[in-house]
Design a protein around this motif. Structure first.
Motif, PDB file in Angstrom:
ATOM      1  N   ARG A 206      -6.668   1.814 -12.327  1.00 25.98           N
ATOM      2  CA  ARG A 206      -6.409   1.511 -13.740  1.00 25.98           C
ATOM      3  C   ARG A 206      -5.351   2.430 -14.343  1.00 25.98           C
ATOM      4  N   VAL A 207      -4.550   3.046 -13.484  1.00 25.11           N
ATOM      5  CA  VAL A 207      -3.460   3.889 -13.982  1.00 25.11           C
ATOM      6  C   VAL A 207      -2.350   2.996 -14.531  1.00 25.11           C
ATOM      7  N   SER A 208      -1.992   1.988 -13.770  1.00 27.07           N
ATOM      8  CA  SER A 208      -0.996   1.019 -14.218  1.00 27.07           C
ATOM      9  C   SER A 208      -1.449  -0.342 -13.713  1.00 27.07           C
ATOM     10  N   GLY A 209      -1.880  -1.196 -14.644  1.00 32.56           N
ATOM     11  CA  GLY A 209      -2.547  -2.444 -14.276  1.00 32.56           C
ATOM     12  C   GLY A 209      -1.734  -3.349 -13.378  1.00 32.56           C
ATOM     13  N   ASP A 210      -0.405  -3.353 -13.557  1.00 31.39           N
ATOM     14  CA  ASP A 210       0.417  -4.238 -12.725  1.00 31.39           C
ATOM     15  C   ASP A 210       0.459  -3.757 -11.279  1.00 31.39           C
ATOM     16  N   SER A 211       0.098  -2.489 -11.050  1.00 34.47           N
ATOM     17  CA  SER A 211       0.131  -1.927  -9.702  1.00 34.47           C
ATOM     18  C   SER A 211      -1.266  -1.529  -9.257  1.00 34.47           C
ATOM     19  N   THR A 212      -2.263  -2.274  -9.699  1.00 40.29           N
ATOM     20  CA  THR A 212      -3.640  -1.868  -9.409  1.00 40.29           C
ATOM     21  C   THR A 212      -3.909  -1.820  -7.913  1.00 40.29           C
ATOM     22  N   VAL A 213      -3.324  -2.750  -7.159  1.00 43.65           N
ATOM     23  CA  VAL A 213      -3.504  -2.735  -5.707  1.00 43.65           C
ATOM     24  C   VAL A 213      -2.839  -1.497  -5.105  1.00 43.65           C
ATOM     25  N   ALA A 214      -1.577  -1.271  -5.496  1.00 37.28           N
ATOM     26  CA  ALA A 214      -0.823  -0.160  -4.912  1.00 37.28           C
ATOM     27  C   ALA A 214      -1.499   1.183  -5.218  1.00 37.28           C
ATOM     28  N   ALA A 363      18.983  -0.697  -6.042  1.00 37.17           N
ATOM     29  CA  ALA A 363      20.132  -1.382  -6.643  1.00 37.17           C
ATOM     30  C   ALA A 363      21.278  -0.410  -6.863  1.00 37.17           C
ATOM     31  N   SER A 364      20.992   0.899  -6.686  1.00 35.64           N
ATOM     32  CA  SER A 364      22.026   1.915  -6.872  1.00 35.64           C
ATOM     33  C   SER A 364      22.187   2.756  -5.612  1.00 35.64           C
ATOM     34  N   GLY A 365      22.131   2.077  -4.468  1.00 41.10           N
ATOM     35  CA  GLY A 365      22.513   2.710  -3.207  1.00 41.10           C
ATOM     36  C   GLY A 365      21.484   3.607  -2.543  1.00 41.10           C
ATOM     37  N   ARG A 366      20.277   3.735  -3.119  1.00 46.12           N
ATOM     38  CA  ARG A 366      19.291   4.613  -2.481  1.00 46.12           C
ATOM     39  C   ARG A 366      18.343   3.755  -1.645  1.00 46.12           C
ATOM     40  N   ALA A 367      18.477   3.872  -0.334  1.00 49.09           N
ATOM     41  CA  ALA A 367      17.803   2.940   0.579  1.00 49.09           C
ATOM     42  C   ALA A 367      16.342   3.284   0.833  1.00 49.09           C
ATOM     43  N   PHE A 368      15.773   4.153   0.015  1.00 50.30           N
ATOM     44  CA  PHE A 368      14.413   4.619   0.300  1.00 50.30           C
ATOM     45  C   PHE A 368      13.371   3.531   0.067  1.00 50.30           C
ATOM     46  N   ASP A 369      12.471   3.377   1.016  1.00 50.52           N
ATOM     47  CA  ASP A 369      11.300   2.511   0.876  1.00 50.52           C
ATOM     48  C   ASP A 369      10.187   3.186   1.665  1.00 50.52           C
ATOM     49  N   ALA A 370       9.106   3.563   0.972  1.00 54.67           N
ATOM     50  CA  ALA A 370       8.045   4.328   1.633  1.00 54.67           C
ATOM     51  C   ALA A 370       7.406   3.559   2.784  1.00 54.67           C
ATOM     52  N   GLU A 442       4.285   2.319  -1.210  1.00 49.60           N
ATOM     53  CA  GLU A 442       5.328   1.578  -1.903  1.00 49.60           C
ATOM     54  C   GLU A 442       4.704   0.475  -2.751  1.00 49.60           C
ATOM     55  N   GLY A 443       4.642   0.690  -4.055  1.00 52.63           N
ATOM     56  CA  GLY A 443       4.222  -0.363  -4.970  1.00 52.63           C
ATOM     57  C   GLY A 443       5.415  -1.250  -5.279  1.00 52.63           C
ATOM     58  N   PHE A 444       5.236  -2.268  -6.111  1.00 53.50           N
ATOM     59  CA  PHE A 444       6.365  -3.160  -6.405  1.00 53.50           C
ATOM     60  C   PHE A 444       7.473  -2.418  -7.144  1.00 53.50           C
ATOM     61  N   ARG A 445       7.081  -1.382  -7.900  1.00 51.00           N
ATOM     62  CA  ARG A 445       8.018  -0.658  -8.746  1.00 51.00           C
ATOM     63  C   ARG A 445       8.690   0.498  -8.019  1.00 51.00           C
ATOM     64  N   GLY A 446       8.064   0.944  -6.918  1.00 53.22           N
ATOM     65  CA  GLY A 446       8.583   2.076  -6.170  1.00 53.22           C
ATOM     66  C   GLY A 446       7.440   2.861  -5.565  1.00 53.22           C
ATOM     67  N   ASP A 447       7.755   4.072  -5.085  1.00 50.42           N
ATOM     68  CA  ASP A 447       6.751   4.842  -4.358  1.00 50.42           C
ATOM     69  C   ASP A 447       5.787   5.551  -5.307  1.00 50.42           C
ATOM     70  N   ARG A 465       1.243  10.209  -9.239  1.00 52.42           N
ATOM     71  CA  ARG A 465       2.607  10.199  -9.776  1.00 52.42           C
ATOM     72  C   ARG A 465       3.204   8.795  -9.673  1.00 52.42           C
ATOM     73  N   ASP A 466       3.476   8.232 -10.841  1.00 52.66           N
ATOM     74  CA  ASP A 466       4.049   6.889 -10.912  1.00 52.66           C
ATOM     75  C   ASP A 466       5.554   6.942 -10.633  1.00 52.66           C
ATOM     76  N   PRO A 467       6.092   5.881 -10.005  1.00 48.77           N
ATOM     77  CA  PRO A 467       7.545   5.846  -9.779  1.00 48.77           C
ATOM     78  C   PRO A 467       8.346   5.930 -11.077  1.00 48.77           C
ATOM     79  N   SER A 468       7.737   5.498 -12.193  1.00 51.15           N
ATOM     80  CA  SER A 468       8.452   5.476 -13.470  1.00 51.15           C
ATOM     81  C   SER A 468       8.937   6.853 -13.928  1.00 51.15           C
ATOM     82  N   TRP A 469       8.280   7.918 -13.488  1.00 51.88           N
ATOM     83  CA  TRP A 469       8.713   9.270 -13.894  1.00 51.88           C
ATOM     84  C   TRP A 469      10.196   9.491 -13.606  1.00 51.88           C
ATOM     85  N   PHE A 470      10.670   8.924 -12.491  1.00 52.80           N
ATOM     86  CA  PHE A 470      12.057   9.164 -12.095  1.00 52.80           C
ATOM     87  C   PHE A 470      12.957   7.964 -12.413  1.00 52.80           C
TER      88      PHE A 470
END
Lengths: 503, 177
Positions: A206-214, A363-370, A442-447, A465-470
């Protein structure tokens, strides 16, 4: 020159920490790490506090090795990382708000999550009374002829989360955007303290409802790393299935919603039908549309039966048939592209500096995917591509999502084809003494990063730590020199979580 | 685009029939509306949604009400951008202390008569966040609540049932006075 991870041996290694190393270091090594971050050799994964300790998680840019270094600060002061590396600024302000540990020479010492409404200060450290009066928040100044300010929020005009945006505009052009967040701060890390592992998983979901699975996935993996627990194969594969369905639903919703913010409602109407199909299939398969509380430490609470499989297959087949026409529609509508191409650019350098995850980074060249690196099972056994673009505009963030929808469709089919049988869940035992673990999912929004310390079956400390911080800070940069009317478009193309960062 | 529009023209609507009214919601509303309903809503309802600290799960399901399957606007239910235009405030989340002030101010900015719907399990009593230093509690701790729609998050059908019950009762109450 020895890398930071080599030099960690100079510190005191914590044995019960997995899967990556943690060492308690001296101030000089802490400062060395800050320098490494500033020079771009490492990325910042997280920075969090405890009553008299600060921790920093870093990831090697080339090898994706992860490490945690910790610094004891009995005097409640530690050398600032944000002074050298701006992505740490909001995290250090948060550590001060929650624990009362102050970063020395922090360039921005304003509170972040603490709006002076909690009746206490430093709620997770040595509590003291709140300030008698609440001073107005000092927004950063922008000076020039004819500049005006536009204040938006915390209650927004749409059905979205609360937060405050302060624009300074010159005519139609945005000169500066400053965000003020923290409105949805629920004190989740405080509630985690002393909670059982089961309640911890419930809160994480319940930290971020759209990423409840992640989140449930990340928390469970961290708990299992802590307890050195191996989950059954079937659970490992089903978890990835849930994660990909969540990614599909969110990406489909986002693609439609971004186009809708460019007044192209047709795209949203069609995308939302496909999104609803995924949610209904998830409901048939797992008994809950957003699939909340299905992943738990030790495995899953609900198995996938024939009927559920058929529902998921039918939804996927439908997307497979209908989605290409929508992609074509996006690609061939010049008036829509006119709004998205070249709008809200995040430079490659900035995405790298902030170690931005998800579609914002890619979308800005950073190929990272957890899922790829550091990587985790079952993704090591699955075929998928990580799409990357360099343009960094709204258009690129849409295309990354489009490509990821295609990848998730393929992944989901691969998982269903190869789903192993067997048990679904193992009991989680309680280990004696403190043990620590972490996970990156890796959630839909990021790691999403979860760090956990268990002590005798209870949670001693859990940091999420939500991906949104960065990503939030990059939105401030992306909107500069764009027109005010393009803000909703840019904002939606980021779709950062308020609740995830406010926690 | 033309092809897509043609297909939509011939395939028939995806929109589903309205769900049956939720009996619990009807009961809850019977009490609420005797007190509050003073004017006919004319089967139209303007809703201002306020996230008072939710995890955003409820927001996603509220959004879903606008998709082609539920098409909430066919019932005259509309989400509006300002509390000044609203009949109903739909509030989600445990009310965080950081949002308490904003919720109160939004409530006072809404003209009478007005109804408040607390949506989701957190909105009833703080849910799993109750007891936190940062949480004020359920919505009724801050503003008077007329209807509660349970769920974590409530699925769109449940939300729709609650809203239709509100319209139904409001129309009946208005007719009998």
């Amino acid at each position: 020159m020895p890398s930071l991870i080599d030099r960690m041996q100079e510190g005191r290694t914590i044995r019960q920490h997995s899967p990556w190393p943690r060492a308690v270091v001296e101030a000089h090594l802490w400062n060395f790490a800050a320098g490494e971050l500033a020079q771009g050799r490492q990325g910042l994964l997280g920075l969090w506090g405890e009553p008299s300790t600060v921790h920093m998680a870093i990831i090697d840019r080339d090898t994706s090795e992860v490490a945690v270094i910790s610094l004891d600060c009995p005097d409640r002061v530690y050398p600032s990382v944000g002074k050298h590396h701006p992505p740490a600024l909001r995290l250090e302000r948060t550590i001060n708000d929650l624990f009362g540990l102050s970063a020395q020479d922090l360039p921005d010492s304003r509170p972040w999550l603490d709006h002076n409404r909690w009746s206490v200060r430093f709620p997770l450290g040595d509590r003291i009374d709140a300030l008698p009066t609440t001073a107005p928040y000092r927004f950063l100044a922008a000076e020039g002829d004819g500049l005006h300010q536009i204040a938006v929020g915390p209650v927004h005009a749409g059905i979205i989360e609360p937060g405050h945006f302060r624009f300074t505009a010159s005519g139609e052009t945005v000169v500066r955007l400053e965000q003020r967040l923290g409105y949805t701060h629920k004190g989740i890390e405080g509630l985690m303290r002393g909670a059982s592992v089961e309640r911890g998983a419930q809160l994480a979901g319940r930290v971020s409802g759209d990423s409840t699975v992640a989140y449930a996935y990340a928390f469970s993996k961290a708990a299992e790393a802590t307890l050195q627990l191996a989950v059954p194969d079937r659970a490992v594969w089903l978890r990835a299935l849930l994660a990909e369905l969540e990614r599909l639903a969110n990406h489909l919703g986002d693609i439609g919603a971004i186009c809708n913010d460019a007044s192209f409602g047709l795209m949203q109407a069609h995308c939302n039908v496909l999104r609803e199909d995924v949610l209904r299939a998830a409901n048939t398969a797992f008994g809950h549309r957003p699939m909340r509380d299905v992943i738990v430490p030790g495995g899953l609470v609900r198995d996938l039966d024939e009927k559920g499989q058929a529902a998921i297959r039918a939804a996927l087949d439908n997307i497979h048939v209908r989605f290409p026409a929508l992609v074509e529609l996006y690609d061939n509508t010049a008036s829509l592209q006119d709004r998205t191409v070249g709008t809200g650019v995040v430079t490659v350098a900035l995405a790298k500096q902030y170690a931005a995850g998800g579609y914002v980074g890619r979308a800005s060249g950073r190929a990272f995917d957890a899922r790829r690196a550091p990587g985790y099972s079952p993704y090591n056994d699955l075929r998928f591509e990580v799409p990357v673009l360099d343009e960094g505009d709204v258009n690129a963030r849409i295309w990354i999502r489009i490509r990821e929808v295609e990848q998730s469709l393929s992944l989901t089919n691969q998982i269903l084809d190869r789903l192993p049988g067997g048990p679904l869940r193992v009991p989680i035992g309680a280990a004696a003494g403190p043990r620590e673990g972490m996970a990156l999912v890796e959630g839909f929004r990021g790691d999403i990063m979860v760090w956990l310390r268990l002590d005798g079956g209870r949670i001693d400390r859990c940091h999420l730590r939500d991906p949104s911080w960065f990503q939030w800070p990059l939105l401030e940069a992306a909107i500069e020199d764009n027109i005010v009317a393009d803000f909703p478009l840019c904002n939606k193309s980021f779709n950062c979580s308020y609740s995830g960062q406010d926690l | 685009m033309r092809k897509l529009l043609f297909q939509s023209f011939f395939q028939g609507p995806l929109t589903e029939p309205a769900p049956a009214l939720d009996p619990t919601a009807v009961d809850e509303l019977a009490t609420a509306l005797q007190r509050a309903a003073r004017r006919r809503l004319g089967r139209s309802l303007s809703i201002r949604e306020i996230d008072a600290g939710s995890c955003n799960g409820c927001e996603l399901e509220i959004h879903a009400l606008n998709n082609a399957y539920y098409d909430v606007e066919r019932f005259g239910i509309r989400f509006v951008a300002s509390p000044r235009h609203a009949d109903v405030l739909m509030v989600t989340g445990p009310v965080t202390k950081n949002m308490r002030d904003a919720l109160e101010r939004t409530y006072h900015a809404t003209p009478d008569p007005k109804w408040v719907i607390a949506l989701g399990d957190c909105a009833r009593d703080g849910g799993c966040f109750a007891g936190s230093y940062a949480v004020a509690g359920g919505v009724s701790q801050v503003v008077p609540v007329d209807l509660h729609i349970p769920g974590c998050p409530p699925p769109p059908v449940t939300i729709l049932q609650g809203l239709l019950a509100l319209l139904d009762r409001a129309a009946k109450t208005a007719a009998s006075t």
